[in-house]
Design a protein around this motif. Structure first.
Motif, PDB file in Angstrom:
ATOM      1  N   THR A 133       0.849  -1.194   0.000  1.00 12.40           N
ATOM      2  CA  THR A 133       0.000   0.000   0.000  1.00 12.40           C
ATOM      3  C   THR A 133       0.886   1.245   0.000  1.00 12.40           C
ATOM      4  O   THR A 133       2.095   1.174   0.233  1.00 12.40           O
ATOM      5  N   SER A 164       1.202   3.434   2.153  1.00 14.80           N
ATOM      6  CA  SER A 164       1.850   3.684   3.445  1.00 14.80           C
ATOM      7  C   SER A 164       3.136   2.890   3.611  1.00 14.80           C
ATOM      8  O   SER A 164       3.886   3.130   4.545  1.00 14.80           O
ATOM      9  N   ASP A 165       3.406   1.943   2.715  1.00 17.94           N
ATOM     10  CA  ASP A 165       4.645   1.172   2.791  1.00 17.94           C
ATOM     11  C   ASP A 165       5.810   1.846   2.076  1.00 17.94           C
ATOM     12  O   ASP A 165       6.938   1.357   2.131  1.00 17.94           O
ATOM     13  N   LYS A 183       9.639   1.620   2.812  1.00 16.26           N
ATOM     14  CA  LYS A 183       9.936   2.004   4.193  1.00 16.26           C
ATOM     15  C   LYS A 183      10.669   0.868   4.890  1.00 16.26           C
ATOM     16  O   LYS A 183      10.229  -0.273   4.865  1.00 16.26           O
ATOM     17  N   LYS A 233      12.052  -1.398   7.977  1.00 12.80           N
ATOM     18  CA  LYS A 233      11.509  -1.848   9.261  1.00 12.80           C
ATOM     19  C   LYS A 233      12.690  -2.368  10.088  1.00 12.80           C
ATOM     20  O   LYS A 233      13.144  -3.488   9.869  1.00 12.80           O
ATOM     21  N   PRO A 234      13.211  -1.563  10.992  1.00  9.43           N
ATOM     22  CA  PRO A 234      14.358  -2.003  11.805  1.00  9.43           C
ATOM     23  C   PRO A 234      14.049  -3.288  12.564  1.00  9.43           C
ATOM     24  O   PRO A 234      12.972  -3.415  13.153  1.00  9.43           O
ATOM     25  N   GLN A 235      14.968  -4.205  12.509  1.00  5.04           N
ATOM     26  CA  GLN A 235      14.825  -5.461  13.227  1.00  5.04           C
ATOM     27  C   GLN A 235      15.905  -5.530  14.296  1.00  5.04           C
ATOM     28  O   GLN A 235      16.888  -4.819  14.235  1.00  5.04           O
ATOM     29  N   THR A 289       7.443  -5.244  15.552  1.00  5.85           N
ATOM     30  CA  THR A 289       8.769  -5.195  16.175  1.00  5.85           C
ATOM     31  C   THR A 289       8.958  -3.959  17.056  1.00  5.85           C
ATOM     32  O   THR A 289       9.458  -4.055  18.173  1.00  5.85           O
ATOM     33  N   TYR A 306      10.908   0.038  20.553  1.00  6.52           N
ATOM     34  CA  TYR A 306      12.097  -0.626  20.009  1.00  6.52           C
ATOM     35  C   TYR A 306      12.281  -0.133  18.578  1.00  6.52           C
ATOM     36  O   TYR A 306      11.955  -0.810  17.600  1.00  6.52           O
ATOM     37  N   HIS A 307      12.807   1.075  18.480  1.00  8.82           N
ATOM     38  CA  HIS A 307      12.862   1.771  17.193  1.00  8.82           C
ATOM     39  C   HIS A 307      13.939   2.838  17.287  1.00  8.82           C
ATOM     40  O   HIS A 307      14.143   3.422  18.367  1.00  8.82           O
ATOM     41  N   PRO A 308      14.657   3.127  16.199  1.00  7.85           N
ATOM     42  CA  PRO A 308      15.740   4.123  16.257  1.00  7.85           C
ATOM     43  C   PRO A 308      15.300   5.511  16.721  1.00  7.85           C
ATOM     44  O   PRO A 308      16.140   6.315  17.122  1.00  7.85           O
ATOM     45  N   HIS A 346      20.987   0.806  19.978  1.00  7.16           N
ATOM     46  CA  HIS A 346      20.994  -0.562  19.446  1.00  7.16           C
ATOM     47  C   HIS A 346      21.381  -0.584  17.966  1.00  7.16           C
ATOM     48  O   HIS A 346      21.817  -1.606  17.454  1.00  7.16           O
ATOM     49  N   TRP A 347      21.201   0.546  17.257  1.00  8.84           N
ATOM     50  CA  TRP A 347      21.563   0.649  15.842  1.00  8.84           C
ATOM     51  C   TRP A 347      22.454   1.884  15.661  1.00  8.84           C
ATOM     52  O   TRP A 347      22.068   2.852  15.009  1.00  8.84           O
ATOM     53  N   MET A 353      15.648   7.698  10.368  1.00 12.76           N
ATOM     54  CA  MET A 353      14.560   7.368  11.293  1.00 12.76           C
ATOM     55  C   MET A 353      14.842   7.885  12.698  1.00 12.76           C
ATOM     56  O   MET A 353      13.966   7.835  13.554  1.00 12.76           O
ATOM     57  N   GLY A 388       2.648   5.983  11.456  1.00 11.68           N
ATOM     58  CA  GLY A 388       2.993   5.180  10.285  1.00 11.68           C
ATOM     59  C   GLY A 388       3.023   3.690  10.598  1.00 11.68           C
ATOM     60  O   GLY A 388       2.629   2.865   9.778  1.00 11.68           O
ATOM     61  N   GLN A 394      -0.510   2.362  10.804  1.00  7.36           N
ATOM     62  CA  GLN A 394      -1.248   2.569   9.561  1.00  7.36           C
ATOM     63  C   GLN A 394      -0.686   1.680   8.448  1.00  7.36           C
ATOM     64  O   GLN A 394      -1.233   1.644   7.361  1.00  7.36           O
ATOM     65  N   SER A 395       0.413   0.979   8.714  1.00  7.08           N
ATOM     66  CA  SER A 395       1.103   0.230   7.668  1.00  7.08           C
ATOM     67  C   SER A 395       0.320  -1.023   7.303  1.00  7.08           C
ATOM     68  O   SER A 395      -0.529  -1.507   8.073  1.00  7.08           O
ATOM     69  N   ALA A 396       0.636  -1.581   6.144  1.00  6.73           N
ATOM     70  CA  ALA A 396       0.004  -2.829   5.715  1.00  6.73           C
ATOM     71  C   ALA A 396       0.376  -3.970   6.669  1.00  6.73           C
ATOM     72  O   ALA A 396      -0.366  -4.939   6.806  1.00  6.73           O
ATOM     73  N   GLU A 397       1.507  -3.852   7.347  1.00  3.08           N
ATOM     74  CA  GLU A 397       1.961  -4.887   8.282  1.00  3.08           C
ATOM     75  C   GLU A 397       1.032  -4.989   9.498  1.00  3.08           C
ATOM     76  O   GLU A 397       0.852  -6.069  10.067  1.00  3.08           O
TER      77      GLU A 397
END
Lengths: 167, 171
Positions: A125, A127-128, A162, A164-166, B93, B104-106, B114-115, B122, B139, B142-145
């Motif tokens: 989408t 948003s990605d 976009k 996605k930090p892992q 995540t 858990y994000h930059p 961590h990064w 970001m 975001g 709202q993402s497809a994930e």
């Protein structure tokens, strides 16, 4: 002698070609689109502004119209713009696609076109994805095209997925 | 009022924040500095919530990044993992439990180390304002994930710690 009461003023939020910040300026129920454009452009210090667009509209508002009836129930900033469309080029994985857009389209609208079958036909989408210019930071998808084109009538974007930090 | 609180209040009163509120992306629910509470709107999903509460700690704003957690308003504590935004397999995540109580994000002050050499675009920087954090969290939900969440209604109640400062308005 009776005097007409002043129309109550309403603040209108707007963007201007070439500037990423937003501005606000009051309008009244008897103010025309053209009059608002002139005053608001002066507030923003902008030159050569001829048109006022609703967000994502293809055509500008008629200057002689009253502005207030055009202000939608769903909020969105107006775009004050120079005349003419903006030629958009989007690059993705070594390929490019082109299309003219009005200055008031959001970058989200540009992304929606770029991933559609009319352009790169990508999965996911809007948003990605994000748009970048040169090696700059990803641009907010709420910005209007006219804001990021730096006053020019052509702009080239890179389309990026976009991250996605892992862990 | 210290300069970090002044800077935050200025940004909360600014047009970028107001535009996001009026677009329905987020809302300011309360500020009890250094803590500030937001509602973040989520994409509609079958059985999913309208959004989530986000509590951010803003000491040192804007020089220092905020650190944030999704919040259970009724319990006035961090949202349990079982109630957080989900992806196809487990919790997204950025909202998973980690060594520190944070996103858990930059973008988060506590998670950024961590990064250290990745995801610069970001991460927070002093030229960013609070809308950069809110756009990031918005975001994510709202993402497809994002597929939804098991969020009880009580999780969206006004937390007691903010009620004392911001009592509900009379009808």
């Amino acid at each position: 002698m009776t005097t007409q009461p002043e129309s109550p003023a309403t603040d209108v939020i707007f963007a201007v070609d070439g500037l990423t910040e937003f501005f606000k300026h009051p309008t009244t129920s008897d103010m025309t689109v053209g009059a608002f454009a002139k005053e608001a452009a002066s507030v923003a210090g902008a030159e050569d502004i001829t048109d006022v667009f609703l967000e994502d509209a293809e055509d500008p508002l008629p200057p002689a119209d009253l502005l207030t009836p055009h202000l939608a129930s769903r909020f969105a900033p107006l775009q004050l713009a120079k005349r003419g469309k903006i030629e958009v080029t989007v690059e993705y994985q070594g390929q490019s696609r082109h299309r003219p857009f009005s200055p008031s389209v959001t970058l989200l609208t540009v992304i929606a076109w770029a991933i559609s079958p009319a352009a790169f036909n990508l999965e996911g989408t809007s948003s990605d994805f994000q748009l970048k210019i040169d090696s700059g930071d990803p641009l907010s998808s709420d910005l209007h095209l006219g804001q990021v084109a730096k006053g020019a009538r052509a702009v080239t974007f890179s389309l990026v997925f976009k991250q996605k930090p892992q862990g | 009022m210290d300069i970090d609180e002044q800077a935050l209040q200025r940004d909360l009163a600014g047009l970028p924040f107001s535009i996001g509120e009026r677009r329905g992306k987020w809302a300011l629910l309360g500020c009890r500095f250094p803590y500030v509470l937001f509602f973040i709107a989520a994409a509609p999903r079958n059985g999913g919530p309208p959004g989530f509460l986000l509590r951010s700690e803003c000491t040192g704003y804007r020089a220092a990044a905020p650190t944030s957690q999704l919040w259970h308003g009724g319990a006035d504590q961090a949202l349990p993992q079982a109630n957080r935004p989900k992806k196809a397999a487990g919790v997204i995540t950025a909202f998973q439990d980690w060594a520190s109580p944070c996103l858990y994000h930059p973008i988060d002050r506590l998670a950024r180390p961590h990064w250290p050499n990745q995801y610069a675009d970001m991460a927070w920087s002093p030229d960013k304002e609070i809308t950069f954090l809110l756009e990031t969290v918005y975001g994510l939900v709202q993402s497809a994930e994002y597929v939804g969440a098991d969020l009880p209604e009580a999780a969206l109640a006004m937390p007691a710690s903010f009620m004392a400062v911001h009592p509900p308005r009379a009808a």
